[in-house]
Design a protein around this motif. Structure first.
Motif, PDB file in Angstrom:
ATOM      1  N   PRO A 111      10.000  16.524  80.375  1.00 41.39           N
ATOM      2  CA  PRO A 111       9.438  15.859  79.363  1.00 41.39           C
ATOM      3  C   PRO A 111      10.457  15.253  78.126  1.00 41.39           C
ATOM      4  CG  PRO A 111       8.933  17.956  79.041  1.00 41.39           C
ATOM      5  CD  PRO A 111       9.412  18.064  80.577  1.00 41.39           C
ATOM      6  N   VAL A 112      11.545  16.060  77.968  1.00 43.29           N
ATOM      7  CA  VAL A 112      12.547  15.537  77.266  1.00 43.29           C
ATOM      8  C   VAL A 112      13.434  14.451  77.957  1.00 43.29           C
ATOM      9  CG1 VAL A 112      14.926  16.069  75.935  1.00 43.29           C
ATOM     10  CG2 VAL A 112      12.824  17.795  75.900  1.00 43.29           C
ATOM     11  N   GLY A 113      13.602  14.664  78.804  1.00 48.90           N
ATOM     12  CA  GLY A 113      14.490  13.302  79.951  1.00 48.90           C
ATOM     13  C   GLY A 113      13.515  12.025  79.958  1.00 48.90           C
ATOM     14  N   VAL A 114      12.300  12.127  80.171  1.00 47.18           N
ATOM     15  CA  VAL A 114      11.340  10.759  80.114  1.00 47.18           C
ATOM     16  C   VAL A 114      11.123  10.331  78.782  1.00 47.18           C
ATOM     17  CG1 VAL A 114       9.027  10.054  80.605  1.00 47.18           C
ATOM     18  CG2 VAL A 114      10.039  11.662  82.130  1.00 47.18           C
ATOM     19  N   LEU A 115      10.901  11.157  77.798  1.00 45.18           N
ATOM     20  CA  LEU A 115      10.702  10.653  76.504  1.00 45.18           C
ATOM     21  C   LEU A 115      12.242  10.073  76.099  1.00 45.18           C
ATOM     22  CD1 LEU A 115       8.895  10.532  74.222  1.00 45.18           C
ATOM     23  CD2 LEU A 115       9.438  12.675  73.333  1.00 45.18           C
TER      24      LEU A 115
END
Length: 670
Positions: A111-115
Motif C-alpha cells: 500500500p505505501v509503495g503503490v500510493l
C-alpha cells in the motif's frame, strides 16, 4: 455513567453514541503535536518540523487548510487503479513461494509503495521511500529525547529521503515546497501502520473461515466487518477546549477523553451479537460503497475510519489498497495459528502473519513450517497470543479474536467434557493460564480484592474488577468476570455494569446472592437483577450463584428453589459453590435445564467424578491464588535456608512475553 473513572485527567468513553457525539463536537480538539525541545527547525527537515506541519496534530483553520491539501492529493487518485496495482503486486509476492510472511513482504510495502508512486514518487525510489515512511510512522507520535539532535535519527533522515524523491520528480535541483512535502508525508504515514493493520486483521479473520464462506462475500464487505470487529485503530483522544459534557458526565476544560473505538464498534445497542464476525451486517444486497460505514444496528456504522468532524481523509484509498491485497490472498490459509501483535496500546497490527498456498504444497494437510516463511518484522518486540495446547477440551472457534465471540463461551458449557474454568486475579495469572491452553478464564473476587489490599465480598472492588476485565479481554480466549453481588444497589445499576463489561468484550459474569453479613439477598431482588442484566446485555452469559451451601444458609430444597427461580429469570447457568456430596450434586443437575457450575474442592472432587454427575462447569475459585501464595512463601524460605528451588519456573523472558506493552501514544487518525 458511560465513562470510566478518570486515570489522572483521562476519561474513557466506550458507548458508540457517546464516542460519535464527541467526534462531532467542535469543543473537543485533537491533542497537540508531541512536545519537542525548543530548537530552531528548518522547514522541510526532520520529524519535529513534520509533526508541526501536518494536519494530524492541528486544529481550527490551520487543520482545515492542511487537510484540504491532503484531500486534494487523494481525490486525484483513481481507487480502481490503486486496487488493481495492489492486487497485481500482492499476487506477484504470493506467487513466488508456498509460504509468505505478509506483514513484512506485503502489508506495508504494497500500500505505501503503490500510493507513493501515484503521489509522484519515482518508481526507482519506491522501496527506499517505503522504508523511509515506515521509519517516520514509527516515530510519528513520539517526542524526541531531550538530548537528541533534531536531525540525528533515522526518522529525521527519512523525511529527507521522501523530500529528495519528490525533488527528483519535480526536476533537477528543485526541492518540494514544504507544504506539499508535509501533505504527502502525512498521507503516506497514515497509510502505513493503519492500513497494514487492516490488511493483517482482515486476513487473520478471513483465512480462518471456510474457503467457500469467505468467497461468498465481496471483499468490501469483509473489510467493513473487519473494521468493526477487529479495527487496527483502537483508540483516539480528544481534549476539552472548554467545560462540556461527554457520556453523561461533566468534562472540565483541559481534560483528556480516551475514545475507545474498538469497544464502541462492539456496542450491543448498535450491533446485535457484536462479538461475532458476521459480514452479513453489510448485506451485499444493499451495500453502498458511498456509505461504507453504514452499520446494521440502526444507530450508525463502524468507527474504523473515525467519524464526525475529522474522519480519516484516506478512507477511499485505504479501502482500495486493502481490497486489492485481500482479494489477491483469498484461497490462502494461515501457516501458523499463533499471531504475534506489535506492542501498542492504540493500534492492533500483526507483527507476523504467514500465509500458505494449499495448491503449492505437496499434500493438502502438509503445512510448511511457518518458520521458513521468514520471521523478520518491522517490530520484533511483539506480544504473542499462544494457540491452545488443549484443543480437545475446547469448543471450536471460527475465528480467534481479541474478544472471542460469547457464543463460543456458551458452547463450552455443552461440550463433551465439563469446562474447567481456572480463576485468575491479575493479568499475568490470566495470561499464563491462557498460554497453558485453558479454553476460558474466570476471575476470583478474593484474588482481585487481596491484590488491592481489600477484603472480599464487600462490593468495594468495582474499579479494580473493571480495570482487570479490560486488560483480560486482550487474551485469546473468553473471559468471565466475578462481579460479586453486582457492585450496585439496584438491578438497573448492576445491568449498567454488566453492559459495560459486555462492551469491553467480556463473555460472562458471575452474580451471587451471598451478602457480607452471611445472609442471602432477597430472591425476588436477585431475579429482578438477573432479568435486568439479560435485558441490558443479552449476549452476556449470566452465571447465577447461590451461596446456600457456601454460607450454610439453606438446605437442598432452598437451593433448588433458588436455582429454578434464577432459570426463570433468564440465567444462562447456575453456580452452587460448597456442594460436595454426590447425591446433592446430582439433584441440582436434575433440577434445572441449565449448566451447573460447581467449585472444585480438593480431596472431595475430581473432574471425572463431577462430569459423571452431569456438572458442566468446574471453577477453581481462589484455589490458584492460595496455591500461588503458598509457593511464594515456600520459595522464599528455600532461598533463606539455602535449599534447592523447584525446577520448571518461568524465566524473566517468559513473563515479559505474557504482558502487553503499556507505552502510551496518540493514535494515528486525522
Amino acid at each position: 455513567m458511560t465513562a470510566d473513572p478518570p486515570a489522572g485527567q483521562d476519561r474513557r468513553l466506550t458507548r458508540h453514541a457517546d464516542v460519535r457525539a464527541v467526534l462531532a463536537d467542535p469543543r473537543f480538539l485533537v491533542p497537540a503535536a508531541p512536545a519537542a525541545q525548543p530548537v530552531a527547525v528548518r522547514p522541510g527537515t526532520g520529524m519535529t518540523w513534520l509533526r508541526g506541519a501536518v494536519s494530524r496534530f492541528s486544529n481550527g483553520a490551520e487543520h482545515t487548510r492542511r487537510r484540504a491539501r491532503a484531500v486534494g492529493l487523494l481525490d486525484a487518485l483513481d481507487p480502481a487503479r490503486l486496487r488493481r496495482e495492489a492486487y497485481d503486486r500482492t499476487r506477484a509476492e504470493l506467487a513466488g513461494e508456498a509460504c509468505v510472511e505478509v506483514m513484512t513482504r506485503i502489508a506495508r510495502r504494497v500500500p505505501v509503495g503503490v500510493l507513493a508512486t501515484r503521489l509522484g514518487v519515482p518508481e526507482e525510489w519506491r522501496e527506499e521511500v517505503v522504508a523511509a515512511v515506515t521509519a517516520m510512522a514509527a516515530a510519528y507520535h513520539l517526542p524526541p529525547a531531550a538530548d537528541a539532535s533534531p536531525t540525528g535519527d533515522a526518522a529525521d533522515a527519512a523525511v529527507g529521503v521522501l523530500g529528495a524523491s519528490l525533488g527528483v520528480a519535480l526536476g533537477e535541483g528543485e526541492a518540494p515546497e514544504p507544504g506539499l512535502l508535509a501533505a504527502v508525508a502525512g498521507v503516506l504515514i497514515q497509510a502505513c501502520d493503519a492500513t497494514a493493520g487492516l490488511v493483517g486483521n482482515a486476513l487473520a479473520a478471513v483465512t480462518r473461515m471456510p474457503a467457500d464462506l469467505a468467497l461468498r462475500w465481496p471483499v468490501e464487505v469483509l473489510l467493513a466487518e473487519t473494521l468493526r470487529w477487529d479495527p487496527p485503530v483502537r483508540l483516539t483522544r480528544r481534549v476539552a477546549a472548554e467545560d462540556a459534557m461527554a457520556g453523561g458526565v461533566p468534562v472540565p476544560a483541559g481534560a483528556v477523553l480516551v475514545l475507545d473505538l474498538a469497544a464502541a464498534n462492539r456496542d450491543p445497542e448498535v450491533f446485535p451479537d457484536p462479538h461475532r464476525f458476521d459480514p452479513s451486517r453489510f448485506d451485499p444486497a444493499r451495500f453502498d460503497p458511498a456509505r461504507f460505514r453504514q452499520g446494521r444496528g440502526g444507530g450508525g456504522g463502524h468507527l474504523g475510519f473515525g467519524d464526525g468532524l475529522r474522519p480519516c481523509p484516506g478512507e477511499r484509498a485505504a479501502l482500495a489498497l486493502a481490497a486489492g491485497i485481500v482479494e489477491a490472498a483469498l484461497g490462502h490459509r494461515l501457516a501458523d495459528s499463533e499471531i504475534p501483535y506489535e506492542p501498542s496500546p492504540n493500534l492492533r497490527v500483526p507483527a507476523r502473519l504467514c500465509l500458505q498456498d494449499p495448491e503449492r504444497l505437496q499434500a493438502p494437510n502438509e503445512l510448511q513450517d511457518p518458520r521458513e516463511c521468514g520471521r523478520t518484522s518491522m517490530n520484533t518486540h511483539a506480544e504473542t497470543f499462544p494457540a491452545s495446547q488443549a484443543a480437545d477440551s475446547r469448543a471450536p472457534h471460527s475465528v480467534d479474536s481479541r474478544a472471542p465471540h460469547p457464543a463460543d463461551f456458551r458452547a463450552l458449557h455443552h461440550a463433551q467434557r465439563p469446562l474447567v474454568l481456572p480463576n485468575a486475579w491479575d493479568h499475568a495469572s490470566a495470561a499464563v493460564l491462557a498460554a497453558a491452553g485453558f479454553a476460558a478464564i474466570g476471575t476470583t473476587s478474593l484474588g482481585v480484592a487481596a491484590a488491592a489490599g481489600k477484603p472480599d465480598a464487600t462490593g468495594d472492588t468495582a474499579a479494580e474488577t473493571l480495570a482487570l476485565a479490560r486488560r483480560l479481554t486482550g487474551l485469546p480466549c473468553p473471559v468471565s468476570v466475578d462481579i460479586e453481588g453486582g457492585f450496585a444497589d439496584t438491578p438497573q445499576g448492576v445491568a449498567e455494569i454488566a453492559a459495560e463489561l459486555a462492551r469491553m468484550g467480556v463473555a460472562g459474569v458471575n452474580i451471587e446472592d451471598g451478602r457480607p453479613d452471611g445472609t442471602l439477598a432477597d430472591l425476588g431482588e436477585r431475579c429482578e437483577t438477573i432479568a435486568a442484566v439479560k435485558s441490558r446485555a443479552p449476549g452476556l452469559f449470566v452465571n447465577a450463584r447461590t451461596d446456600t451451601y457456601w454460607l450454610g444458609a439453606g438446605d437442598r430444597d432452598a437451593t433448588l428453589a433458588r436455582l429454578r427461580a434464577f432459570a426463570e429469570a433468564g440465567a444462562d447457568g447456575v453456580f452452587v459453590p460448597g456442594v460436595a456430596e454426590a447425591d446433592d450434586v446430582r439433584a441440582l443437575v436434575d433440577a434445572v435445564d441449565l449448566p451447573l457450575n460447581v467449585l472444585f474442592l480438593p480431596g472431595r472432587h475430581t473432574v471425572a467424578g463431577l462430569a459423571a454427575l452431569g456438572v458442566r462447569r468446574i471453577s477453581t475459585g481462589s484455589l490458584l491464588l492460595r496455591a500461588a501464595l503458598h509457593a511464594v512463601t515456600q520459595t522464599a524460605r528455600a532461598v533463606a535456608a539455602g535449599e534447592e528451588i523447584p525446577a520448571g519456573l518461568p524465566s524473566y523472558a517468559d513473563v515479559q512475553a505474557l504482558v502487553a506493552a503499556d507505552a502510551d501514544s496518540v493514535l494515528d487518525q486525522s
